[in-house]
Design a protein around this motif. Structure first.
Motif, short mmCIF file in Angstrom:
data_model
loop_
_atom_site.label_atom_id
_atom_site.label_comp_id
_atom_site.label_asym_id
_atom_site.label_seq_id
_atom_site.Cartn_x
_atom_site.Cartn_y
_atom_site.Cartn_z
N MET A 46 0.85 -1.18 0.00
CA MET A 46 0.00 0.00 0.00
C MET A 46 0.89 1.24 0.00
O MET A 46 1.71 1.41 0.91
CB MET A 46 -0.90 0.03 1.24
N PRO A 47 0.77 2.12 -1.01
CA PRO A 47 1.56 3.34 -1.00
C PRO A 47 0.93 4.41 -0.11
O PRO A 47 -0.26 4.71 -0.22
CB PRO A 47 1.55 3.77 -2.48
N LEU A 48 1.73 4.97 0.77
CA LEU A 48 1.32 6.10 1.60
C LEU A 48 2.15 7.29 1.15
O LEU A 48 3.39 7.24 1.17
CB LEU A 48 1.56 5.81 3.08
N CYS A 84 -6.08 -5.89 -3.15
CA CYS A 84 -5.27 -6.88 -2.45
C CYS A 84 -6.10 -7.72 -1.49
O CYS A 84 -5.99 -8.94 -1.46
CB CYS A 84 -4.13 -6.21 -1.70
N LEU A 85 -6.95 -7.07 -0.70
CA LEU A 85 -7.75 -7.80 0.27
C LEU A 85 -8.74 -8.73 -0.43
O LEU A 85 -9.11 -9.76 0.11
CB LEU A 85 -8.49 -6.81 1.18
N GLY A 86 -9.17 -8.33 -1.62
CA GLY A 86 -10.08 -9.17 -2.39
C GLY A 86 -9.36 -10.08 -3.36
O GLY A 86 -10.00 -10.76 -4.16
N THR A 87 -8.01 -10.10 -3.31
CA THR A 87 -7.16 -10.89 -4.22
C THR A 87 -7.56 -10.68 -5.67
O THR A 87 -7.63 -11.61 -6.46
CB THR A 87 -7.20 -12.39 -3.86
N MET A 107 0.96 -5.35 2.15
CA MET A 107 -0.48 -5.56 2.30
C MET A 107 -0.81 -6.66 3.30
O MET A 107 -1.88 -6.68 3.88
CB MET A 107 -1.09 -5.92 0.94
N ILE A 108 0.13 -7.57 3.49
CA ILE A 108 -0.11 -8.69 4.40
C ILE A 108 -0.36 -8.21 5.83
O ILE A 108 -0.95 -8.92 6.65
CB ILE A 108 1.10 -9.67 4.35
N GLN A 109 0.06 -6.98 6.14
CA GLN A 109 -0.11 -6.44 7.49
C GLN A 109 -1.47 -5.75 7.69
O GLN A 109 -1.89 -5.52 8.83
CB GLN A 109 0.99 -5.40 7.77
N ASN A 112 -4.30 -7.43 9.89
CA ASN A 112 -3.88 -7.49 11.30
C ASN A 112 -4.02 -6.13 11.96
O ASN A 112 -4.55 -6.01 13.08
CB ASN A 112 -2.44 -7.99 11.38
N TRP A 113 -3.55 -5.08 11.29
CA TRP A 113 -3.62 -3.74 11.87
C TRP A 113 -5.05 -3.25 11.99
O TRP A 113 -5.39 -2.56 12.95
CB TRP A 113 -2.80 -2.77 11.03
N MET A 114 -5.91 -3.59 11.04
CA MET A 114 -7.31 -3.17 11.11
C MET A 114 -8.01 -3.81 12.31
O MET A 114 -8.87 -3.19 12.94
CB MET A 114 -8.04 -3.52 9.82
N ALA A 115 -7.65 -5.06 12.63
CA ALA A 115 -8.24 -5.74 13.77
C ALA A 115 -7.65 -5.26 15.09
O ALA A 115 -8.35 -5.19 16.11
CB ALA A 115 -8.05 -7.25 13.63
#
Length: 208
Positions: A46-48, A84-87, A107-109, A112-115
């Motif tokens: 994810m680009p910030l 990414c989350l929806g592949t 994106m794999i993180q 986890n961070w949202m939860a």
């Protein structure tokens, strides 16, 4: 240029989360007009945006493009998260409008961070909301505005995103982003100049 920690603090994220983002992320610099995300790609980061501006475009099967919105300092690309989350593969393209410095987060993180962090969950939802509103504005301009109104809105959006009254774009580039012809853009720019809303120069436009 702002450091990643400064940007994340301004977004209201927790100190522990900021440390994790710093640990797993990486900083990159993209040149003006460099392609960051292309149709058919699956975003793995994810680009910030730390500095500079990114341009998000939609492209059809024939290669025609239309401008959707800009990403500026502190913004995240909600579309890349969604893909990414929806592949899913990307159906849009992200290009550096100006030289930009980005913090790329795996994106794999994200799940986890949202939860784990309420502040990050709010940041992602706010990003979706803001980008959705901007896309609705684009749809509204196509559906309800005349081309001269769309062109003026485009110039004002560009001025706001860059912080400059001078827009370094050719008529052909503007036509591609508005999905119209160069002849139409040139004619309408001349009309806006007669109305003293802009001044035309070689390969640049000044908003008055």
């Amino acid at each position: 240029m702002k450091k990643i920690a400064d940007v994340l603090h301004q977004l209201g994220l927790e100190d522990q989360l900021i440390q994790e983002i710093e640990q797993v992320g990486r900083q990159i610099t993209v040149a003006t007009e460099q392609l960051l995300i292309a149709p058919g790609m699956q975003a793995r980061e994810m680009p910030l945006v730390l500095s500079g501006t990114l341009r998000v475009m939609r492209e059809d099967a024939e290669g025609r493009e239309i401008f959707l919105y800009y990403l500026e300092g502190g913004d995240a690309c909600a579309m890349s998260i969604s893909c990414c989350l929806g592949t899913q593969m990307s159906e849009f393209k992200v290009i550096a409008e100006s030289e930009a410095t980005l913090w790329m987060v795996p994106m794999i993180q994200i799940d986890n961070w949202m939860a784990k962090y309420r502040s990050f969950r709010k940041f992602i939802f706010d990003s979706y909301h803001d980008r959705f509103d901007e896309m609705l504005n684009t749809v509204d301009s196509i559906a309800f505005m005349n081309m001269d109104q769309r062109l003026m809105k485009y110039l004002l959006d560009k001025k706001q995103s860059s912080g400059s009254f001078v827009i370094n774009k050719t008529h052909e580039q503007i036509a591609q982003e508005l999905n119209t012809s160069r002849v139409v853009v040139s004619r309408l720019l001349k009309k806006l100049e007669r109305e003293e809303k802009i001044e035309l120069h070689r390969n640049r436009i000044e908003v008055l």
